[in-house]
Design an enzyme around this catalytic site. Structure first.
Site, PDB file in Angstrom:
ATOM      1  N   ASP A   3      -1.766   5.014  -4.622  1.00  0.00           N
ATOM      2  CA  ASP A   3      -2.497   4.934  -3.330  1.00  0.00           C
ATOM      3  C   ASP A   3      -3.635   5.841  -3.036  1.00  0.00           C
ATOM      4  OD1 ASP A   3      -0.268   3.126  -3.103  1.00  0.00           O
ATOM      5  OD2 ASP A   3       0.981   4.257  -1.953  1.00  0.00           O
TER       6      ASP A   3
ATOM      7  N   MET B 179       1.219   8.817  10.743  1.00  0.00           N
ATOM      8  CA  MET B 179       0.254   7.679  11.013  1.00  0.00           C
ATOM      9  C   MET B 179       0.134   7.657  12.577  1.00  0.00           C
ATOM     10  SD  MET B 179       2.111   4.900   8.457  1.00  0.00           S
ATOM     11  CE  MET B 179       3.751   5.523   8.726  1.00  0.00           C
TER      12      MET B 179
ATOM     13  N   LYS C   3      -3.780   1.763  -1.029  1.00  0.00           N
ATOM     14  CA  LYS C   3      -3.102   1.680   0.161  1.00  0.00           C
ATOM     15  C   LYS C   3      -3.111   2.850   1.155  1.00  0.00           C
ATOM     16  CE  LYS C   3       1.461   0.582  -0.349  1.00  0.00           C
ATOM     17  NZ  LYS C   3       2.097   0.769   0.793  1.00  0.00           N
TER      18      LYS C   3
HETATM   19  C1  LIG Z   1       1.688   5.857   4.834  1.00  0.00           C
HETATM   20  S1  LIG Z   1       2.214   7.481   5.537  1.00  0.00           S
HETATM   21  C2  LIG Z   1       2.884   8.049   3.978  1.00  0.00           C
HETATM   22  C3  LIG Z   1       3.774   9.280   4.208  1.00  0.00           C
HETATM   23  C4  LIG Z   1       4.385   9.760   2.841  1.00  0.00           C
HETATM   24  N1  LIG Z   1       5.047   8.946   2.269  1.00  0.00           N
HETATM   25  C5  LIG Z   1       5.008  11.375   2.957  1.00  0.00           C
HETATM   26  O1  LIG Z   1       6.072  11.380   2.783  1.00  0.00           O
HETATM   27  O2  LIG Z   1       4.201  12.164   3.357  1.00  0.00           O
HETATM   28  C6  LIG Z   1       0.657   8.350   5.685  1.00  0.00           C
HETATM   29  C7  LIG Z   1       0.640   9.410   6.637  1.00  0.00           C
HETATM   30  O3  LIG Z   1       1.430  10.668   6.105  1.00  0.00           O
HETATM   31  C8  LIG Z   1       0.581  11.856   6.737  1.00  0.00           C
HETATM   32  N2  LIG Z   1       0.210  12.368   5.676  1.00  0.00           N
HETATM   33  C9  LIG Z   1       0.178  12.339   4.347  1.00  0.00           C
HETATM   34  N3  LIG Z   1      -0.485  13.194   3.783  1.00  0.00           N
HETATM   35  C10 LIG Z   1      -0.873  14.128   4.693  1.00  0.00           C
HETATM   36  C11 LIG Z   1      -1.571  15.285   4.377  1.00  0.00           C
HETATM   37  N4  LIG Z   1      -1.905  15.650   3.475  1.00  0.00           N
HETATM   38  N5  LIG Z   1      -1.912  15.676   5.575  1.00  0.00           N
HETATM   39  C12 LIG Z   1      -1.672  15.334   6.907  1.00  0.00           C
HETATM   40  N6  LIG Z   1      -0.926  14.241   6.973  1.00  0.00           N
HETATM   41  C13 LIG Z   1      -0.649  13.628   5.991  1.00  0.00           C
HETATM   42  C14 LIG Z   1      -0.297  11.322   7.558  1.00  0.00           C
HETATM   43  O4  LIG Z   1       0.248  11.291   8.952  1.00  0.00           O
HETATM   44  C15 LIG Z   1      -0.734   9.928   7.233  1.00  0.00           C
HETATM   45  O5  LIG Z   1      -1.165   9.008   7.993  1.00  0.00           O
END
Ligand SMILES: C[S@@+](CC[C@H](N)C(=O)[O-])C[C@H]1O[C@@H](n2cnc3c(N)ncnc32)[C@H](O)[C@@H]1O
Length: 458
Positions: A248, A383, A270
């Site tokens: 992704d 998100m 994605k």
């Molecule tokens: C589709 S979700 C996936 C979450 C992922 N599976 C997890 O466990 O972190 C995407 C969201 O994860 C958060 N996110 C993921 N990586 C991040 C990072 N390095 N810093 C801040 N937020 C993050 C944000 O809120 C982003 O909009």
């Protein structure tokens, strides 16, 4: 790459070392290990040289001249005279013979790596002449992690190669056999010196395994929030075993760099708002690739089971009888909390934590706001960048004070991390002004105040 690494076969080849002191002695010792015949040229020799085997080591008490290089495969200049060393390098270069001049990289056509010798396993390490201390540190790290019997394992595998070749006529099947063997108890048996038993096990596997029409496997792996050092050992192992990776957009470049470089890389792009490849297509690809017998790495940001649709993907795999493994990753809430200095729970401020999605569905947020106004609970919104004004408005409408601390963490755990600490009534404007981008996570609750004392990452 500044230098191209190769391993030379010097067995019975003539090598020339110019110099008769300590350094020349050390170089001679190293070169002799490879089975070479060594001519050492110097007008004087230290006594130590008398210890070398006479049949393969010739001390020539002469000043260096070009005739000494006739038929040489390799030349090392190790005198304490720069002009002699330069002359050796010039003559060797004219004759097209690889030459190394000790401590003079500009005169070298090759450099010699530091070695870990567990023959037949040999590991060469180089920092391109930049830092001998770093080379030594790397060597230590590898030495500590390498089983001492690794050479024995290599020899045993070598002794079975021909029989494996006779049993499996395709390269793919042989590859699968060896990979399966490496995953079995055989390496551990060899490391414990149980060689007879290890041999028997290989025999059994050779007899029983058949890789015709075998299905591959899917590894659903959490790549964590960005810092590659947050990957689990299991994630790293599977990332290095895969044939193909579907990743992704959220997966950081540094994490992606840990995947086996010769694997096939497929970006499915994605993110929460953009699906370059639709979900059902990703599911189909996983099934198709696994049916081709491939080891498929499905690499996701964070944890695959937290707002990652990992459940949906493996549901399809289960329906199609495709074997799979799931490896959890550090989720954004934990990663961002830790690297922003915000503990998600704390005995004095929060007894529970709730993960929520701020993803808008048909422009609406499907959240039970009434149950969120709990002073003792931390809320983490994934998100939520687009829906932030709505989130704040609803929280305040349902009784949360406008002064409630909230932090926005952008690119958490990476070198680009930015943290904005604010309150519910002000954060939307600040996030807009600072132009925070995805991925950003929001932490709401009294625990955010602790950042003042606990921020360690900057
Ligand atoms: C589709 S979700 C996936 C979450 C992922 N599976 C997890 O466990 O972190 C995407 C969201 O994860 C958060 N996110 C993921 N990586 C991040 C990072 N390095 N810093 C801040 N937020 C993050 C944000 O809120 C982003 O909009």
């Amino acid at each position: 790459m500044d230098y191209f690494p190769i391993f030379l076969d010097l067995e019975n080849k003539k090598c020339v070392i110019v110099g008769g002191g300590e350094v020349a002695h050390r170089k001679t010792k190293a070169v002799l290990k490879s089975g070479a015949i060594v001519n050492i040229i110097s007008i004087e020799f230290s006594k130590k040289f008398n210890d070398f085997p006479e049949a393969r080591c010739f001390l020539i008490k002469e000043e260096f001249n070009v005739k000494h290089l006739t038929d040489a495969t390799l030349v090392i200049a190790a005198t304490d005279s720069l002009s002699v060393n330069k002359k050796v390098a010039n003559e060797a270069n004219k004759l097209g013979i690889p030459v190394n001049v000790v401590d003079e990289p500009s005169l070298c056509s090759f450099i010699m790596p530091a070695l870990i010798d567990k023959s037949p396993v040999i590991i060469g390490i180089s920092t391109g002449g930049n830092s001998p201390v770093l080379t030594r540190t790397i060597k230590e790290i590898i030495e500590i992690n390498l089983p001492s019997n690794i050479g024995l394992l290599a020899k045993m595998m070598g002794s079975w190669r021909q029989r494996v070749k006779e049993r499996f006529n395709s390269f793919d099947m042989r590859l699968k056999f060896w990979e399966k063997l490496m995953d079995s108890e055989v390496p551990q048996l060899v490391f414990k010196n149980k060689l007879v038993l290890a041999d028997q096990k290989i025999q059994e596997q050779l007899r029983n395994n058949s890789f015709e029409d075998s299905v591959g496997e899917v590894y659903l792996v959490g790549g964590g929030p960005g810092d590659p050092e947050l990957l689990t050992l299991k994630a790293l192992r599977l990332m290095y075993q895969c044939d193909v990776v579907l990743y992704d957009r959220l997966v950081s470049k540094e994490v992606l760099n840990k995947v086996r470089p010769d694997a096939e890389f497929i970006s499915v792009g994605k993110s929460e708002s953009q699906h370059t490849v639709e979900q059902h297509k990703i599911n189909e690809m996983l099934i198709l690739l696994a049916k081709e017998g491939k080891k498929v790495l499905r690499l996701k940001g964070g944890d695959p089971f937290i707002f990652g649709r990992g459940g949906e993907e493996i549901n399809e795999l289960a329906k199609s009888n495709i074997p799979f493994q799931v490896v959890p990753g550090v989720t954004a809430a934990s990663g961002c909390g830790s690297y922003a200095g915000i503990p998600l729970t704390h005995r004095d401020y929060a007894q529970s934590v709730r993960f929520l999605t701020g993803h808008l569905k048909d422009g609406k947020l499907d959240i039970d706001w009434k149950n969120l106004n709990n002073k003792q609970e931390t809320l983490v919104f994934y998100m939520g960048l687009l829906s932030l004004p709505k989130i704040c408005e609803e929280l305040m409408k349902h009784g949360m004070p406008s002064s409630m601390p909230i932090a926005a963490i952008e690119h958490g755990t990476t070198h680009n991390q930015r943290v904005v600490s604010s309150t519910l009534d002000k954060i939307s404007l600040e996030v807009l002004e600072l132009e925070l981008k995805s991925p950003t996570t929001f932490i709401v609750g009294e625990v955010v105040k602790l950042r003042g004392q606990l921020n360690w990452y900057g």
